[in-house]
Design a protein around this motif. Structure first.
Motif, PDB file in Angstrom:
ATOM      1  N   LEU A 111     -17.346  23.234  38.663  1.00 20.32           N
ATOM      2  CA  LEU A 111     -16.337  22.811  39.676  1.00 20.32           C
ATOM      3  C   LEU A 111     -16.795  23.553  41.060  1.00 20.32           C
ATOM      4  O   LEU A 111     -16.662  22.789  41.970  1.00 20.32           O
ATOM      5  N   GLU A 112     -17.487  24.841  40.993  1.00 14.64           N
ATOM      6  CA  GLU A 112     -17.594  25.437  42.367  1.00 14.64           C
ATOM      7  C   GLU A 112     -18.912  24.600  42.935  1.00 14.64           C
ATOM      8  O   GLU A 112     -19.024  24.356  43.922  1.00 14.64           O
ATOM      9  N   ILE A 113     -19.729  24.457  41.893  1.00 15.48           N
ATOM     10  CA  ILE A 113     -21.049  23.709  42.424  1.00 15.48           C
ATOM     11  C   ILE A 113     -20.762  22.240  43.090  1.00 15.48           C
ATOM     12  O   ILE A 113     -21.089  21.819  44.076  1.00 15.48           O
ATOM     13  N   MET A 114     -19.976  21.526  42.269  1.00 10.89           N
ATOM     14  CA  MET A 114     -19.359  20.177  42.685  1.00 10.89           C
ATOM     15  C   MET A 114     -18.494  20.207  44.064  1.00 10.89           C
ATOM     16  O   MET A 114     -18.865  19.584  44.788  1.00 10.89           O
TER      17      MET A 114
ATOM     18  N   ALA B 259     -21.246  20.849  46.744  1.00  8.65           N
ATOM     19  CA  ALA B 259     -22.015  19.799  47.123  1.00  8.65           C
ATOM     20  C   ALA B 259     -21.098  18.862  47.885  1.00  8.65           C
ATOM     21  O   ALA B 259     -21.732  18.194  48.759  1.00  8.65           O
ATOM     22  N   TYR B 260     -20.028  18.603  47.467  1.00 11.42           N
ATOM     23  CA  TYR B 260     -19.080  17.453  48.136  1.00 11.42           C
ATOM     24  C   TYR B 260     -18.981  18.096  49.747  1.00 11.42           C
ATOM     25  O   TYR B 260     -19.022  17.268  50.537  1.00 11.42           O
ATOM     26  N   GLN B 261     -18.519  19.565  49.851  1.00 12.09           N
ATOM     27  CA  GLN B 261     -18.362  19.795  51.119  1.00 12.09           C
ATOM     28  C   GLN B 261     -19.748  19.714  52.172  1.00 12.09           C
ATOM     29  O   GLN B 261     -19.705  19.333  53.111  1.00 12.09           O
ATOM     30  N   ALA B 262     -20.742  20.087  51.503  1.00 13.95           N
ATOM     31  CA  ALA B 262     -22.166  19.819  52.124  1.00 13.95           C
ATOM     32  C   ALA B 262     -22.238  18.475  52.667  1.00 13.95           C
ATOM     33  O   ALA B 262     -22.783  18.239  53.629  1.00 13.95           O
ATOM     34  N   VAL B 263     -21.897  17.505  51.557  1.00  6.95           N
ATOM     35  CA  VAL B 263     -22.130  16.150  52.049  1.00  6.95           C
ATOM     36  C   VAL B 263     -21.353  15.805  52.953  1.00  6.95           C
ATOM     37  O   VAL B 263     -21.749  15.081  53.958  1.00  6.95           O
TER      38      VAL B 263
END
Length: 330
Positions: free
Chosen positions: A56-59, A62-66
């Motif tokens: 969950l933390e990785i996803m 990733a969404y925040q970075a995108v």
């Protein structure tokens, strides 16, 4: 030559810019692939699986970075927007043309239907106008009849019937005169020729009554008249075939010397008159419309061949006219 050089100068920077755009996209693609490989390698070297919280933390990261990263846009001067716009324009043109072709047939069918409806509308309008005129005429007639008394209506009807009777009497008189002329000028000589052993009526046209005095041969050919004809023999033959001549002449008519043609004409006139009188007296009863024939004459045969008269089905000496009016009424 100058146009070719100008085209080369324009296409050179365009192709170079297109090449740079492709290289940039390929470079970003390789960087992303390397990052994916590194993540897979680190996960494989750790030997431990990721927990649900770690995933969950990785996803989330990733969404925040995108989300925070700048959108991937072509650099200034790139021809990629132009290519996309051209492709979209061509696609739109093709779809519009296809839609136009599909609607052309529908439009043609609609125009034909509109034309049929216009024709139907004109016919309905004409029919409506005719019905309105007819209704108005009937109303006018009804009003006029209501204004008149029964005696006036009866008198008008009687006057109309008398007018019609006078008209048909004149037509009948005219037809009888034409029939009498035809019998005397054309039919009489041909009937006489058939009675004397010649061809049937219609087989020998334009017969001279004077040529009938010699008669016909056994082969049905006209004989040559002698230089001094035997009048007594001729008179006996006339009496044997057509009977003795009636000596009672009608007043105010010139006495005519009797010959074969005039005797046959008189027989046809007399037979026609008897048949018509008998038909009128019968009053529609065909069994009472027959006339007794003294002999089977050429006149009777001609009427039967012409389908004007018919023999009795059981007695060939009885003849009647065909009641054409009764056939039409039935």
């Amino acid at each position: 030559m100058e146009g070719v050089q100008s085209s080369a100068r324009v296409s050179g920077p365009y192709e170079a810019e297109l090449e740079r755009t492709i290289q940039e996209l390929n470079s970003r693609k390789r960087r992303l692939e390397d990052a994916v490989h590194q993540l897979k390698a680190s996960a494989a070297s750790s030997g431990t699986g990721l927990s649900a919280k770690d995933s969950l933390e990785i996803m989330t990261s990733a969404y925040q970075a995108v989300t925070e990263a700048e959108p991937l846009l072509p650099p200034p001067g790139s021809v990629l927007p132009v290519l996309l716009a051209m492709r979209r324009a061509q696609q739109t043109i093709a779809e519009t043309k296809e839609y136009t072709d599909s609607q052309a047939a529908s439009l043609e069918q609609l125009e034909r239907r509109i034309e049929r409806e216009r024709v139907n509308l004109r016919e309905q309008q004409a029919l409506q106008l005719a019905l309105e005129n007819r209704i108005q005429s009937l109303r006018d007639g009804l009003e006029s009849r209501e204004e008149k008394s029964e005696d006036q209506i009866a008198k008008e009807h009687i006057a109309k019937l008398k007018q019609q009777k006078d008209h048909w009497d004149k037509q009948t008189s005219s037809l009888m005169k034409e029939l009498d002329w035809f019998i005397g000028e054309h039919l009489g000589p041909m009937l006489a020729a058939e009675e004397l052993g010649g061809p049937v009526v219609g087989g020998l046209m334009d017969i001279d009554p004077d040529d009938l005095s010699a008669g016909f041969s056994a082969q049905g050919k006209l004989k040559k008249a002698p230089s001094q004809p035997d009048h007594d023999k001729r008179q006996r033959r006339l009496d044997d075939i057509w009977g003795p001549q009636d000596q009672q002449d009608q007043p105010n008519k010139r006495k005519r010397e009797r010959d074969e043609a005039s005797a046959a004409s008189a027989e046809m006139r007399d037979l026609t008159e008897q048949l018509m009188n008998k038909l009128m007296e019968a009053g529609g009863d065909t069994s009472a419309a027959y006339v007794e024939l003294p002999r089977e004459s050429a006149a009777a045969r001609f009427l039967v061949r012409s389908k004007v008269a018919v023999f009795h089905p059981k007695d060939a000496k009885r003849l009647r006219l065909v009641d054409f009016g009764r056939d039409l009424e039935d």
